[in-house]
Design an enzyme around this catalytic site. Sequence first.
Site, PDB file in Angstrom:
ATOM      1  N   ALA A   1       0.936  -1.145   0.154  1.00 50.22           N
ATOM      2  CA  ALA A   1      -0.033   0.087  -0.010  1.00 50.22           C
ATOM      3  C   ALA A   1       0.847   1.367   0.130  1.00 50.22           C
ATOM      4  O   ALA A   1       1.792   1.439   0.918  1.00 50.22           O
ATOM      5  CB  ALA A   1      -0.940   0.008   1.239  1.00 50.22           C
ATOM      6  N   ALA A   2       0.448   2.267  -0.835  1.00 53.01           N
ATOM      7  CA  ALA A   2       1.148   3.507  -0.758  1.00 53.01           C
ATOM      8  C   ALA A   2       1.240   4.066   0.490  1.00 53.01           C
ATOM      9  O   ALA A   2       2.408   4.829   0.745  1.00 53.01           O
ATOM     10  CB  ALA A   2       0.657   4.540  -1.871  1.00 53.01           C
ATOM     11  N   CYS A   3       0.403   4.085   1.290  1.00 53.50           N
ATOM     12  CA  CYS A   3       0.442   4.640   2.518  1.00 53.50           C
ATOM     13  C   CYS A   3       1.176   4.072   3.863  1.00 53.50           C
ATOM     14  O   CYS A   3       1.313   4.730   4.623  1.00 53.50           O
ATOM     15  CB  CYS A   3      -1.373   4.926   3.248  1.00 53.50           C
ATOM     16  SG  CYS A   3      -2.080   3.167   3.214  1.00 53.50           S
ATOM     17  N   HIS A   4       1.478   2.942   3.156  1.00 55.40           N
ATOM     18  CA  HIS A   4       2.596   2.277   4.006  1.00 55.40           C
ATOM     19  C   HIS A   4       4.215   2.545   3.441  1.00 55.40           C
ATOM     20  O   HIS A   4       5.074   1.491   3.949  1.00 55.40           O
ATOM     21  CB  HIS A   4       2.353   0.863   4.326  1.00 55.40           C
ATOM     22  CG  HIS A   4       1.175   0.469   5.015  1.00 55.40           C
ATOM     23  ND1 HIS A   4       0.273  -0.609   4.878  1.00 55.40           N
ATOM     24  CD2 HIS A   4       0.454   1.289   5.679  1.00 55.40           C
ATOM     25  CE1 HIS A   4      -0.770  -0.494   5.695  1.00 55.40           C
ATOM     26  NE2 HIS A   4      -0.933   0.674   6.148  1.00 55.40           N
TER      27      HIS A   4
END
Length: 436
Positions: A377-380
């Site tokens: 995930a981009a948010c990780h």
Amino acid sequence: MDYNATTPLEPEVIQAMTEAMREAWGNPSSPYPAGRKAKDIIDTARENIAKMIGGKPQDIIFTSGGTESNNLVIHSVVKHFHLTHASEGTRAEPSGPLAGAVPHLITCTVEHDSIRLPLEHLLEEQVAAVTFVPVSKVNGQVEVEDILAAVRPATCLVTIMLANNETGVIMPISEISQRIKALNQKRAASGLPVILLHTDAAQALGKQRVDVEDLGVDLLTIVGHKFYGPRIGALYIRGLGELTPLYPMLFGGGQERNFRPGQDSVLGHPLLALHGNRIESLVSYRTENTPMIAGLGKAAELVTKNCEAYEAHMRDVRDYLEERLEAEFDKQRIHLNSRFPGTERLPNTCNFSIRGPQLQGRLVLAQCRTLLASVGAACHSDHADRPSPVLLSCGIPFDVARNALRLSVGRSTTRADVDVVVRDLKQAVARLEGQA
């Protein structure tokens, strides 16, 4: 090949937004022509979004994006419980099943942070009880029976994503809905709260057909930038304000029938402050962002017209990608992390690992000269070399998960692009192994 992170704007979307900026500059609440033009554009966009998901226009409200939509759902069900069932339980039935109870919410262990983190916060503040149901290590899905087993008298929401952003696994939302509806009939007779069902459909929209009637959900999150639209979102609420309660987090000009006043005037989120258990708006936006809404509506219209073609194309390219990976790296060396026997998944998503002690996902990507992708995930993206919790939850071994790469193809990705990417990966692996 990172189209699960975000997508570019389609040319038709850019055109719709540009025309709205030029021609519909008026306040949609104003009676003169420029205002009426803006209102007409917003109404058309609402109709297009409803059509995309098989819903009704009056059940759609616009938000700043997926994070706000998800938080609004959680905020609403918790507030509704506290305003109704908690007080009823403590006054009328001091020893009943809801006496002294806090609202109980059920989710799973592979949700997006915009679900997981608000729920964890409510749990820490003792405002709500939350059950995080693990997904199956056999199929990567949350099991319907596990959801039902987690239900308590105070349960008021089940929120399960429609498709996982890292593995592409499709969750059994329709089956969950059928079971919850049957359970709700029994609960009503006992005076227990109705259990609402919410799904975050961010990753599924634009990649496969999504229909709220087939899914049987009460609430559904829509995120524009995942299907070639602008970075705003929407929320579907079945029978808004009548069948399904919704409580605003923002207070201002009264837009969106007071459920969501204003719209962002920039490509971001409204400024919020957390005071104890209360979220307050620090900035009151007073006018809908007509150009962004116009773009979202056009993106939805394109999905409605072309979804089957988009899906078929992406599936063909993704399957070819997996064939080439296994051919170039040998089947024993490639582990397809998102391929679970008998489990449906998104047509564009390929999560895989190349086995080897020096082949952590980030190291491989750093050596690539053409491929643009992610390890999850981009948010990780700041999680260093820690394996994805999603993959570990799905039963992927630690050493394999640490090497994971998530490739997600888009509408314009071709088989020729796949050939270039696989060659780039092979050269990157050779460089890493040559350094060892």
